[in-house]
Design an enzyme around this catalytic site. Structure first.
Site, PDB file in Angstrom:
ATOM      1  N   HIS A 262      71.062  27.498  22.417  1.00  0.00           N
ATOM      2  CA  HIS A 262      70.610  26.797  23.616  1.00  0.00           C
ATOM      3  C   HIS A 262      69.520  27.503  24.399  1.00  0.00           C
ATOM      4  CE1 HIS A 262      74.185  23.820  24.011  1.00  0.00           C
ATOM      5  NE2 HIS A 262      73.659  23.852  22.812  1.00  0.00           N
ATOM      6  N   ASP A 296      72.234  23.738  15.081  1.00  0.00           N
ATOM      7  CA  ASP A 296      73.671  23.882  14.819  1.00  0.00           C
ATOM      8  C   ASP A 296      73.986  24.086  13.342  1.00  0.00           C
ATOM      9  OD1 ASP A 296      74.996  23.541  17.519  1.00  0.00           O
ATOM     10  OD2 ASP A 296      73.766  21.734  17.464  1.00  0.00           O
TER      11      ASP A 296
HETATM   12  C1  RNT Z   1      75.571  20.564  22.681  1.00  0.00           C
HETATM   13  C2  RNT Z   1      76.528  21.648  22.998  1.00  0.00           C
HETATM   14  C3  RNT Z   1      77.965  21.259  22.940  1.00  0.00           C
HETATM   15  C4  RNT Z   1      78.320  20.410  21.769  1.00  0.00           C
HETATM   16  C5  RNT Z   1      79.785  20.129  21.622  1.00  0.00           C
HETATM   17  C6  RNT Z   1      80.028  19.008  20.676  1.00  0.00           C
HETATM   18  O1  RNT Z   1      74.283  20.989  22.619  1.00  0.00           O
HETATM   19  O2  RNT Z   1      76.291  22.734  22.180  1.00  0.00           O
HETATM   20  O3  RNT Z   1      78.754  22.409  22.978  1.00  0.00           O
HETATM   21  O4  RNT Z   1      77.855  20.973  20.600  1.00  0.00           O
HETATM   22  O5  RNT Z   1      80.339  19.928  22.862  1.00  0.00           O
HETATM   23 ZN    ZN Z   2      77.738  24.370  22.272  1.00  0.00          ZN
END
Ligand code: RNT
Ligand code: ZN
Length: 418
Positions: A262, A296
């Site tokens: 993030h 991710d």
């Molecule tokens: C999204 C966040 C969050 C999600 C989950 C599914 O950018 O990373 O944590 O990945 O809540």
């Molecule tokens: Zn997350």
């Protein structure tokens, strides 16, 4: 236990002991660390509440590998299989959309009873549970705003969802006898440059204050708040930025959640842990792997994973950190993704624990940076793999890539028949 595993372990142990590392003690400590396995890797973040709904809200899964779970039973079955291939006792991290109920219930009406089957299962399996309200994949989030929405009714809906979620989490904590960590992530933001950056942040803070106004015993539930730099559709502005949640979390006594994906692509979270824990009593981690963006990807044994583990070990921060995973890859076997990412995270912690921290600290204090570099580099090829293999064997889980046979067998016998 396989004799060659034991022999290699004993050899490795001698080497580590010559640097003052008590390997048996390390393995005992390692076995006490719980990783929170994110349920959403098992079904490409779809959940069960609104089964036909596509994933939306600033995140995306790519890939169409066959066999993803489509019922709570299948998801639990897959989690059990994955957990049987990972050493240690862990937790499962649920999202609100994973409620196990036949009722037509909306997010603001959820109650602990809609998760009763999860609780029963967790008790049976000796697992802890963590929780997340779901602020995405819902008509009330369709325009990209939830808790900071300008519309009072929509904001109220999401506030009710936040409150309902904390009650569920409290129930988990109470029933399972271990604290539930509830993570708040909202996608709110603008695709293009906004005129007013302040007002949405004021609305978000007011909504969160309202959600958290209900006091819940921290023995049962601890709330965390997760920031983000950008998302799909919120490229120019995210309401809940890092600075926003640093200020919010610290001023309100909430845990701060750091997701490895993030931040700016060259910015790492490992360098943030020690600072945050100086001022905040708890930290939640979403261990993930960004590839050029917040993609991710499954966690691999890369430099940043090792650095996160080192920070946690060297700074003695593990007791104040809840270690969760957050990745979703729909292009490979869904269980393998859990197993690879979780085993890597545990293995990285082991590697960090097998470093001569005291010795290195002394060398650094003495200003001998040559020895510091030399020793850190040499330790990268110390035989941690032998210790890892022994650990897996002693925990009754497959050694090295043997787990893959189990996953392949499960794929043939279960996943491909779905
Ligand atoms: C999204 C966040 C969050 C999600 C989950 C599914 O950018 O990373 O944590 O990945 O809540
Ligand atoms: Zn997350």
């Amino acid at each position: 236990m396989n004799q060659s595993v034991v022999n290699s372990y004993n050899e490795a142990k001698k080497l580590y002991e010559s640097h003052g590392i008590d390997v048996d003690q390390v393995l005992k400590q390692l076995s006490e660390i719980k990783i929170s396995l994110h349920c959403w890797q098992g079904d490409d973040v779809r959940g069960f509440l609104f089964r036909d709904k596509e994933l939306s809200g600033g995140i995306a899964v790519t890939g169409s590998y066959p066999g993803r779970a489509s019922t709570p039973q299948e998801l639990r079955e897959d989690l059990e299989k994955a957990l049987s291939l990972i050493p240690g006792k862990h937790k499962v991290n649920l999202h609100a959309i994973y409620a196990d109920t036949d009722e037509q219930v909306d997010l603001d009406e959820l109650e602990p009873r809609h998760f009763e089957k999860w609780v029963e299962w967790a008790k049976e399996q000796g697992l802890g549970l963590d929780f997340n309200p779901t602020y995405f994949s819902h008509p009330n989030a369709a325009d990209g705003f939830t808790l900071s929405h300008t519309n009072d009714e929509i904001r109220e809906f999401w506030i009710r969802h936040g409150k309902a979620s904390r009650k569920i989490a409290e129930h988990f904590g109470r029933e399972l006898g271990q604290t539930c960590f509830t993570n708040f992530w909202v996608p709110d933001g603008y695709k293009d440059t906004p005129v007013d950056r302040l007002a949405p942040r004021q609305r978000l803070a007011a909504s969160l204050d309202e959600i958290f106004s209900e006091l819940i015993d921290e023995q049962f539930n601890v709330d965390g708040v997760e920031s983000k730099l950008f998302g799909i559709g919120s490229e120019s502005y995210v309401v809940g930025s890092h600075e926003f949640y640093m200020g919010y979390g610290i001023s309100r006594g909430k845990a701060i959640t750091l997701d490895a994906g993030h931040f700016h692509p060259t910015e790492v979270i490992s360098n943030k842990l020690s600072s945050i824990l100086m001022f905040s009593k708890h930290l939640l981690l979403h261990v993930s792997r960004p590839v050029r963006w917040d993609s991710d990807h499954v966690v691999t044994m890369d430099d940043e994973l090792l650095e996160i583990a080192r920070e946690l070990v060297r700074g003695d921060l593990l007791s104040k950190t809840s270690l969760g995973l957050d990745f979703f890859d729909g292009s490979i076997n869904h269980l393998a993704a859990w197993v690879i990412g979780t085993r890597n995270t545990i293995k990285a912690l082991l590697r960090a624990m097998l470093e001569p921290v005291e010795e290195l600290r002394k060398i650094e204090l003495a200003g001998d940076y040559t020895s510091r570099l030399a020793l850190v580099e040499e330790f990268k090829s110390y035989p941690f793999g032998a210790v890892w293999d022994y650990y897996c064997a002693s925990q009754g889980v497959p050694v090295r890539e043997q787990w893959l046979n189990e996953v392949k067998r499960h794929e043939q016998e279960v996943l491909l028949k779905r």
